[in-house]
Design a protein around this motif. Structure first.
Motif, short mmCIF file in Angstrom:
data_model
loop_
_atom_site.label_atom_id
_atom_site.label_comp_id
_atom_site.label_asym_id
_atom_site.label_seq_id
_atom_site.Cartn_x
_atom_site.Cartn_y
_atom_site.Cartn_z
N GLN A 1 0.84 -1.37 -0.06
CA GLN A 1 0.15 -0.04 -0.10
C GLN A 1 0.77 1.28 0.05
O GLN A 1 1.76 1.25 0.59
N TYR A 2 0.16 2.28 -0.57
CA TYR A 2 1.06 3.55 -0.73
C TYR A 2 -0.03 4.46 -0.07
O TYR A 2 -1.32 4.51 -0.58
N ASP A 3 0.23 5.56 0.72
CA ASP A 3 -0.65 6.79 1.18
C ASP A 3 -1.13 7.30 0.01
O ASP A 3 -0.56 7.75 -1.07
N LYS B 1 -3.80 0.17 -3.24
CA LYS B 1 -3.11 -1.06 -2.94
C LYS B 1 -2.66 -1.81 -4.31
O LYS B 1 -3.51 -1.92 -5.28
N PHE C 1 -0.22 2.16 -11.85
CA PHE C 1 0.97 3.07 -11.31
C PHE C 1 2.08 3.15 -12.62
O PHE C 1 2.46 2.02 -13.23
N LEU D 1 3.48 10.34 -6.98
CA LEU D 1 3.69 9.80 -5.74
C LEU D 1 5.00 10.17 -5.11
O LEU D 1 5.32 9.99 -4.02
N ALA D 2 5.99 9.97 -5.98
CA ALA D 2 7.53 9.78 -5.39
C ALA D 2 8.42 10.51 -6.50
O ALA D 2 8.07 10.13 -8.02
N PHE E 1 9.44 5.31 -3.85
CA PHE E 1 8.01 4.85 -3.89
C PHE E 1 8.20 3.21 -3.28
O PHE E 1 7.19 3.18 -2.48
N GLY F 1 8.24 3.53 0.47
CA GLY F 1 6.84 4.40 0.88
C GLY F 1 5.95 3.45 1.17
O GLY F 1 4.78 3.71 1.63
N LEU F 2 6.18 1.94 0.54
CA LEU F 2 5.07 0.94 0.70
C LEU F 2 5.05 0.54 2.12
O LEU F 2 5.91 0.33 2.79
#
Length: 184
Positions: free
Chosen positions: A51-53, A62, A108, A144-145, A151, A154-155
């Motif tokens: 998951q990533y915020d 997700k 993504f 995201l990154a 990235f 950050g998961l």
């Protein structure tokens, strides 16, 4: 860069051939951290962490599966998915799709060319378009990154992810227990 674990790992091909495809297709090779991830982690489905915020029209972002890169003409390959996304006007031609979630609606994407090289974006049924030094993000698409490593680092995984993984595999690897908790 943190390690990912896959419930289902996919057979991978020669990452140098994949990089050569990128050089031919984009005129530049793939970002080093993306290649390193492929070599060290492989690819697959149901990763932990996954998951990533952030939210884009769904409860959570997700990852369900990382696309494969071998064979390149497979319907679930990065190459095929990138070409389809460009033809369907979902991404600009200097990006590739590397993973999906949300039953295939959440995508993504990784920018390959400068000045955005290495940046990671996510979108749901809309698109990301790189135009010079600007990024056009439609319908809630997110940047995201700034790098693929950022990235991946950050998961995260939550208790539901751990429980699902443990239920499917009947165990939880020690590295996952140490990093995210013991599961059920």
């Amino acid at each position: 860069m943190q390690k990912l674990f896959f419930l289902s790992e996919f057979e991978t091909g020669d990452v140098t051939l994949f990089d050569k495809w990128a050089e031919k297709h984009f005129g530049v090779g793939l970002p080093d951290d993306f290649l390193s991830f492929l070599q060290k982690n492989g690819i697959g489905a149901d990763p932990i962490p996954c998951q990533y915020d952030g939210k884009i029209g769904m409860d959570r972002m997700k990852i369900e599966e990382f696309y494969g890169y071998f064979p390149p003409d497979d319907q679930q390959s990065i190459q095929t998915q990138a070409n389809k996304a460009v033809v369907n006007d979902r991404i600009s031609g200097d990006m590739l799709l590397f993973a999906y979630g949300g039953g295939g609606h959440l995508k993504f994407a990784l920018a390959i060319k400068e000045p955005h090289r290495g940046k990671v974006f996510a979108f749901v049924d809309s698109g990301v378009y790189l135009e010079g030094d600007q990024a056009r993000l439609e319908n809630g698409a997110l940047h995201l990154a700034n790098t693929f490593s950022e990235f991946i680092d950050g998961l995260f995984a939550d208790e539901d992810d751990l429980d699902d993984w443990e239920d499917s595999m009947d165990y939880l690897p020690d590295e996952i227990k140490e990093k995210f908790g013991s599961g059920s």
